[in-house]
Scaffold this motif. Structure first.
Motif, PDB file in Angstrom:
ATOM      1  N   ALA A 181       0.838  -1.207   0.000  1.00  0.00           N
ATOM      2  CA  ALA A 181       0.000   0.000   0.000  1.00  0.00           C
ATOM      3  C   ALA A 181       0.869   1.252   0.000  1.00  0.00           C
ATOM      4  O   ALA A 181       0.658   2.178  -0.794  1.00  0.00           O
ATOM      5  CB  ALA A 181      -0.925  -0.007   1.221  1.00  0.00           C
ATOM      6  N   ARG A 182       1.871   1.279   0.865  1.00  0.00           N
ATOM      7  CA  ARG A 182       2.729   2.463   0.956  1.00  0.00           C
ATOM      8  C   ARG A 182       3.635   2.600  -0.257  1.00  0.00           C
ATOM      9  O   ARG A 182       3.909   3.721  -0.714  1.00  0.00           O
ATOM     10  CB  ARG A 182       3.537   2.400   2.253  1.00  0.00           C
ATOM     11  N   LEU A 183       4.097   1.472  -0.794  1.00  0.00           N
ATOM     12  CA  LEU A 183       4.950   1.526  -1.989  1.00  0.00           C
ATOM     13  C   LEU A 183       4.164   2.057  -3.178  1.00  0.00           C
ATOM     14  O   LEU A 183       4.658   2.909  -3.937  1.00  0.00           O
ATOM     15  CB  LEU A 183       5.485   0.126  -2.301  1.00  0.00           C
ATOM     16  N   THR A 184       2.923   1.598  -3.348  1.00  0.00           N
ATOM     17  CA  THR A 184       2.097   2.068  -4.459  1.00  0.00           C
ATOM     18  C   THR A 184       1.810   3.559  -4.327  1.00  0.00           C
ATOM     19  O   THR A 184       1.890   4.314  -5.304  1.00  0.00           O
ATOM     20  CB  THR A 184       0.771   1.278  -4.516  1.00  0.00           C
ATOM     21  N   TYR A 185       1.493   3.996  -3.100  1.00  0.00           N
ATOM     22  CA  TYR A 185       1.225   5.422  -2.865  1.00  0.00           C
ATOM     23  C   TYR A 185       2.459   6.256  -3.210  1.00  0.00           C
ATOM     24  O   TYR A 185       2.364   7.281  -3.901  1.00  0.00           O
ATOM     25  CB  TYR A 185       0.831   5.621  -1.394  1.00  0.00           C
ATOM     26  N   ARG A 186       3.615   5.811  -2.745  1.00  0.00           N
ATOM     27  CA  ARG A 186       4.866   6.538  -3.008  1.00  0.00           C
ATOM     28  C   ARG A 186       5.160   6.580  -4.508  1.00  0.00           C
ATOM     29  O   ARG A 186       5.534   7.627  -5.053  1.00  0.00           O
ATOM     30  CB  ARG A 186       6.015   5.848  -2.262  1.00  0.00           C
ATOM     31  N   ASN A 187       4.986   5.441  -5.195  1.00  0.00           N
ATOM     32  CA  ASN A 187       5.253   5.398  -6.630  1.00  0.00           C
ATOM     33  C   ASN A 187       4.360   6.357  -7.399  1.00  0.00           C
ATOM     34  O   ASN A 187       4.800   7.020  -8.346  1.00  0.00           O
ATOM     35  CB  ASN A 187       5.057   3.975  -7.164  1.00  0.00           C
ATOM     36  N   MET A 188       3.081   6.447  -7.002  1.00  0.00           N
ATOM     37  CA  MET A 188       2.151   7.342  -7.706  1.00  0.00           C
ATOM     38  C   MET A 188       2.606   8.785  -7.608  1.00  0.00           C
ATOM     39  O   MET A 188       2.475   9.555  -8.564  1.00  0.00           O
ATOM     40  CB  MET A 188       0.741   7.178  -7.139  1.00  0.00           C
ATOM     41  N   ILE A 189       3.150   9.163  -6.460  1.00  0.00           N
ATOM     42  CA  ILE A 189       3.605  10.540  -6.275  1.00  0.00           C
ATOM     43  C   ILE A 189       4.903  10.797  -7.037  1.00  0.00           C
ATOM     44  O   ILE A 189       5.040  11.796  -7.754  1.00  0.00           O
ATOM     45  CB  ILE A 189       3.772  10.852  -4.781  1.00  0.00           C
ATOM     46  N   LEU A 190       5.856   9.877  -6.919  1.00  0.00           N
ATOM     47  CA  LEU A 190       7.147  10.080  -7.565  1.00  0.00           C
ATOM     48  C   LEU A 190       7.048   9.993  -9.089  1.00  0.00           C
ATOM     49  O   LEU A 190       7.811  10.659  -9.796  1.00  0.00           O
ATOM     50  CB  LEU A 190       8.150   9.051  -7.042  1.00  0.00           C
ATOM     51  N   ASP A 191       6.117   9.204  -9.605  1.00  0.00           N
ATOM     52  CA  ASP A 191       5.961   9.077 -11.063  1.00  0.00           C
ATOM     53  C   ASP A 191       5.508  10.391 -11.700  1.00  0.00           C
ATOM     54  O   ASP A 191       5.698  10.597 -12.907  1.00  0.00           O
ATOM     55  CB  ASP A 191       4.951   7.974 -11.411  1.00  0.00           C
ATOM     56  N   ASN A 213      -0.445   1.146 -11.179  1.00  0.00           N
ATOM     57  CA  ASN A 213      -0.598   1.673  -9.824  1.00  0.00           C
ATOM     58  C   ASN A 213      -2.065   1.848  -9.458  1.00  0.00           C
ATOM     59  O   ASN A 213      -2.479   1.539  -8.334  1.00  0.00           O
ATOM     60  CB  ASN A 213       0.145   3.013  -9.694  1.00  0.00           C
ATOM     61  N   ILE A 214      -2.850   2.348 -10.395  1.00  0.00           N
ATOM     62  CA  ILE A 214      -4.289   2.516 -10.157  1.00  0.00           C
ATOM     63  C   ILE A 214      -4.933   1.161  -9.881  1.00  0.00           C
ATOM     64  O   ILE A 214      -5.752   1.009  -8.962  1.00  0.00           O
ATOM     65  CB  ILE A 214      -4.973   3.194 -11.373  1.00  0.00           C
ATOM     66  N   GLN A 215      -4.568   0.150 -10.656  1.00  0.00           N
ATOM     67  CA  GLN A 215      -5.157  -1.175 -10.472  1.00  0.00           C
ATOM     68  C   GLN A 215      -4.727  -1.810  -9.153  1.00  0.00           C
ATOM     69  O   GLN A 215      -5.491  -2.564  -8.542  1.00  0.00           O
ATOM     70  CB  GLN A 215      -4.795  -2.072 -11.660  1.00  0.00           C
ATOM     71  N   ASN A 216      -3.510  -1.498  -8.690  1.00  0.00           N
ATOM     72  CA  ASN A 216      -3.091  -1.970  -7.363  1.00  0.00           C
ATOM     73  C   ASN A 216      -3.973  -1.371  -6.273  1.00  0.00           C
ATOM     74  O   ASN A 216      -4.355  -2.046  -5.313  1.00  0.00           O
ATOM     75  CB  ASN A 216      -1.624  -1.618  -7.108  1.00  0.00           C
ATOM     76  N   ILE A 217      -4.291  -0.072  -6.410  1.00  0.00           N
ATOM     77  CA  ILE A 217      -5.184   0.582  -5.446  1.00  0.00           C
ATOM     78  C   ILE A 217      -6.568  -0.071  -5.485  1.00  0.00           C
ATOM     79  O   ILE A 217      -7.172  -0.338  -4.436  1.00  0.00           O
ATOM     80  CB  ILE A 217      -5.296   2.096  -5.745  1.00  0.00           C
ATOM     81  N   ILE A 218      -7.074  -0.343  -6.678  1.00  0.00           N
ATOM     82  CA  ILE A 218      -8.383  -0.997  -6.815  1.00  0.00           C
ATOM     83  C   ILE A 218      -8.364  -2.359  -6.133  1.00  0.00           C
ATOM     84  O   ILE A 218      -9.302  -2.719  -5.409  1.00  0.00           O
ATOM     85  CB  ILE A 218      -8.765  -1.133  -8.304  1.00  0.00           C
ATOM     86  N   ASP A 219      -7.294  -3.121  -6.354  1.00  0.00           N
ATOM     87  CA  ASP A 219      -7.182  -4.440  -5.721  1.00  0.00           C
ATOM     88  C   ASP A 219      -7.315  -4.332  -4.207  1.00  0.00           C
ATOM     89  O   ASP A 219      -8.031  -5.109  -3.569  1.00  0.00           O
ATOM     90  CB  ASP A 219      -5.826  -5.082  -6.056  1.00  0.00           C
ATOM     91  N   MET A 220      -6.602  -3.374  -3.615  1.00  0.00           N
ATOM     92  CA  MET A 220      -6.590  -3.249  -2.156  1.00  0.00           C
ATOM     93  C   MET A 220      -7.927  -2.746  -1.614  1.00  0.00           C
ATOM     94  O   MET A 220      -8.355  -3.154  -0.538  1.00  0.00           O
ATOM     95  CB  MET A 220      -5.433  -2.349  -1.722  1.00  0.00           C
ATOM     96  N   LEU A 221      -8.591  -1.869  -2.357  1.00  0.00           N
ATOM     97  CA  LEU A 221      -9.874  -1.343  -1.889  1.00  0.00           C
ATOM     98  C   LEU A 221     -11.016  -2.338  -2.105  1.00  0.00           C
ATOM     99  O   LEU A 221     -12.024  -2.274  -1.398  1.00  0.00           O
ATOM    100  CB  LEU A 221     -10.190  -0.024  -2.597  1.00  0.00           C
ATOM    101  N   HIS A 250      -1.644  15.732  -4.115  1.00  0.00           N
ATOM    102  CA  HIS A 250      -3.071  16.055  -4.298  1.00  0.00           C
ATOM    103  C   HIS A 250      -3.704  15.149  -5.347  1.00  0.00           C
ATOM    104  O   HIS A 250      -4.807  14.617  -5.143  1.00  0.00           O
ATOM    105  CB  HIS A 250      -3.214  17.523  -4.703  1.00  0.00           C
ATOM    106  N   MET A 251      -3.028  14.950  -6.469  1.00  0.00           N
ATOM    107  CA  MET A 251      -3.604  14.112  -7.527  1.00  0.00           C
ATOM    108  C   MET A 251      -3.704  12.651  -7.076  1.00  0.00           C
ATOM    109  O   MET A 251      -4.675  11.957  -7.390  1.00  0.00           O
ATOM    110  CB  MET A 251      -2.766  14.225  -8.801  1.00  0.00           C
ATOM    111  N   THR A 252      -2.706  12.186  -6.328  1.00  0.00           N
ATOM    112  CA  THR A 252      -2.743  10.814  -5.816  1.00  0.00           C
ATOM    113  C   THR A 252      -3.879  10.640  -4.816  1.00  0.00           C
ATOM    114  O   THR A 252      -4.630   9.656  -4.861  1.00  0.00           O
ATOM    115  CB  THR A 252      -1.391  10.463  -5.163  1.00  0.00           C
ATOM    116  N   ASN A 253      -4.013  11.600  -3.888  1.00  0.00           N
ATOM    117  CA  ASN A 253      -5.102  11.530  -2.915  1.00  0.00           C
ATOM    118  C   ASN A 253      -6.461  11.523  -3.605  1.00  0.00           C
ATOM    119  O   ASN A 253      -7.364  10.760  -3.240  1.00  0.00           O
ATOM    120  CB  ASN A 253      -5.027  12.723  -1.952  1.00  0.00           C
ATOM    121  N   THR A 254      -6.614  12.393  -4.594  1.00  0.00           N
ATOM    122  CA  THR A 254      -7.891  12.478  -5.314  1.00  0.00           C
ATOM    123  C   THR A 254      -8.199  11.168  -6.035  1.00  0.00           C
ATOM    124  O   THR A 254      -9.352  10.715  -6.061  1.00  0.00           O
ATOM    125  CB  THR A 254      -7.870  13.645  -6.317  1.00  0.00           C
ATOM    126  N   ALA A 255      -7.173  10.542  -6.608  1.00  0.00           N
ATOM    127  CA  ALA A 255      -7.372   9.273  -7.307  1.00  0.00           C
ATOM    128  C   ALA A 255      -7.846   8.192  -6.339  1.00  0.00           C
ATOM    129  O   ALA A 255      -8.789   7.444  -6.628  1.00  0.00           O
ATOM    130  CB  ALA A 255      -6.069   8.843  -7.990  1.00  0.00           C
TER     131      ALA A 255
END
Length: 484
Positions: A181-191, A213-221, A250-255
């Motif tokens: 979860a934290r790695l995906t969040y970090r990657n979304m911001i750094l990308d 990255n979006i699909q990883n978030i979907i998997d977890m949610l 901001h864009m990562t949080n919104t996503a």
């Protein structure tokens, strides 16, 4: 005698060379498997290119079968691992492995176990079966089972394990869910920095990387297991910002918020990907140096997305959202009530609500006033929905996602002279939720479970800003919980 002993000593150089050769072979295997998959997709079995790539793969496999009867090949969403050793990419060689990454992700595979007895022809048959399964119209929840049944029916000896599943082996997962979860969040911001560079160079952005990255978030949610990362992801999405990454955060949080709200509405998985991509790119034209000041960016954002990428459905949604998301409110959160309801797209309306919520609750450097408290921002969304600024169903969806005390809300504990920060989604009074106990200096003390009626909002006008060290300690508590 001493000379004889010295002649039998194995030098450190031998081990270093052996390790180097093994890592090179691991990389060669990964590249060869990717090339074979690509040629099979483009040309089909029996083609000369396919035959050449099959021979290359066969040569690399011999190295690993020389000493072991089988080997394991894993993709954890970020790195490839061969027998639990990370495959290092060669510096200076920008070889894409997207074909292989897509094979793992589309079929929901975590690990492939190749036995020596299978042989190269069976590996080719395995890959073809996987590509055929991926092309069929099967939901993401069922595709792994369907592929597993297919290879068993063909008596293929290669074994597979499902993503986010240890198959009964506690040592299997390379990254536990909290770490992922934290790695995906970090990657979304750094990308985001990479996407900006592509824009400056007028080159297409690597959308598959963003989509993974979006699909990883979907998997977890969407994960309904007992160790679901819903709460962890929601806490991550309440972070004020990573240092120097205001817009990217901001864009990562919104996503994340948009996907979570879409899940509450029961939106189909394919549409969740479109929502996530639209939210992730909605402010793509805002400069990296922006500190939250009011800037005109909507129409430019539409132009950037439509110019740099082929407009598939996900990017069409992103382009439209980028162009229309500030039609009923300003960047500094002031409503612009229309005379009649204004719609961007149904999915875009969901992004607008989540964009407003994150804008309103963040400590932007250019903000002249303190941000809204999280429960107050939810109330404001309903008022704005009544004024036709948002579709009412989207405000309800976000409220259902965040609960009465959205994650990241500083609260009072009834009957105690203590503060707490919500780390869970407090949806009903019949279920307890997690909250972090804070001392008088806003330091992290520990985690406790509360019913919603045991907590109260802080007095009006009193707004606490949680220190970064406390946020890190709260996020670390999820890792400790997973280990326990």
């Amino acid at each position: 005698m001493s000379e004889e002993l010295n002649s039998n000593v194995i030098s450190s150089e031998f081990f270093e060379n052996s390790d180097r050769i093994e890592r090179e072979k691991m990389y060669d295997f990964t590249v060869a498997l990717n090339a074979l998959l690509k040629s099979l997709r483009l040309y089909g079995a029996g083609n000369d290119t396919v035959e050449k790539n099959t021979e290359k793969l066969n040569e690399t496999i011999k190295f690993f079968f020389a000493t072991d009867p089988f080997f394991e090949f894993t993709f954890n969403g970020n790195d490839f691992m061969l027998n639990d050793i990370r495959v290092k990419r060669k510096k200076g060689l920008n070889i894409s492995l997207e074909e292989l990454e897509d094979f793992f992700i589309n079929l929901q595979i975590a690990t492939m176990i190749f036995p020596k007895a299978s042989g190269i022809s069976e590996i080719v048959e395995f890959l073809i079966a996987g590509q055929e399964t991926a092309k069929s119209n099967i939901s993401a929840d069922d595709i792994f089972d369907r592929f597993e049944q297919k290879i068993k029916s063909k008596e293929i000896k290669i074994q597979i394990t499902r993503r986010d599943s240890s198959g009964g082996d506690d040592l299997f997962n390379i990254l536990n869910k909290s770490q992922l979860a934290r790695l995906t969040y970090r990657n979304m911001i750094l990308d985001h920095t990479m996407f900006k560079e592509k824009i400056r160079e007028n080159r297409p952005m690597p959308l598959k990387k963003a989509m993974r990255n979006i699909q990883n978030i979907i998997d977890m949610l969407c994960d309904g297991s007992s160790d679901s990362q819903e709460s962890h992801i929601m806490v991550l999405a309440s972070i004020n910002s990573l240092r120097g990454k205001m817009i990217a955060t901001h864009m990562t949080n919104t996503a994340i918020l948009s996907i979570a709200a879409g899940v509450q509405l029961g939106i189909d998985r394919s549409f969740l990907t479109r929502i996530g991509m639209a939210a992730y790119f909605h402010d793509i034209d805002i400069p990296e140096t922006s500190k939250g000041e009011v800037v005109e960016h909507c129409q430019n954002g539409f132009a950037v997305l439509s110019r740099l990428n082929s407009l598939n459905f996900a990017m069409m949604e992103a382009a439209i959202t980028a162009g229309l998301h500030h039609t009923t409110y300003t960047f500094d959160c002031k409503p612009i009530p229309p005379e009649k309801p204004l719609m961007s797209t149904p999915l875009g309306e969901l992004v607008k609500v989540c964009d407003y919520y994150d804008l309103a609750t963040r400590w932007w450097p250019a903000r002249k006033s303190i941000p809204m408290k999280r429960p107050e921002a939810i109330e404001q969304l309903f008022r704005m929905a009544d004024a036709r600024c948002f579709a009412k169903v989207t405000a309800k969806a976000l409220f259902s996602t965040l609960g009465v005390f959205p994650p990241g809300t500083v609260l009072r504990i009834i009957g105690k002279n203590q503060l707490a920060c919500s780390l869970d989604v407090f949806r009903t009074t019949g279920r307890k939720g997690k909250a972090a106990i804070l001392d008088k200096h806003m330091n992290f003390v520990g985690i406790e479970n509360f019913y919603p009626h045991e907590l109260l909002e802080t007095p009006k006008g009193l707004h606490f800003r949680i220190p970064p060290e406390t946020i890190k300690a709260m996020l670390d508590s999820f890792n400790e919980e997973a280990v326990g």
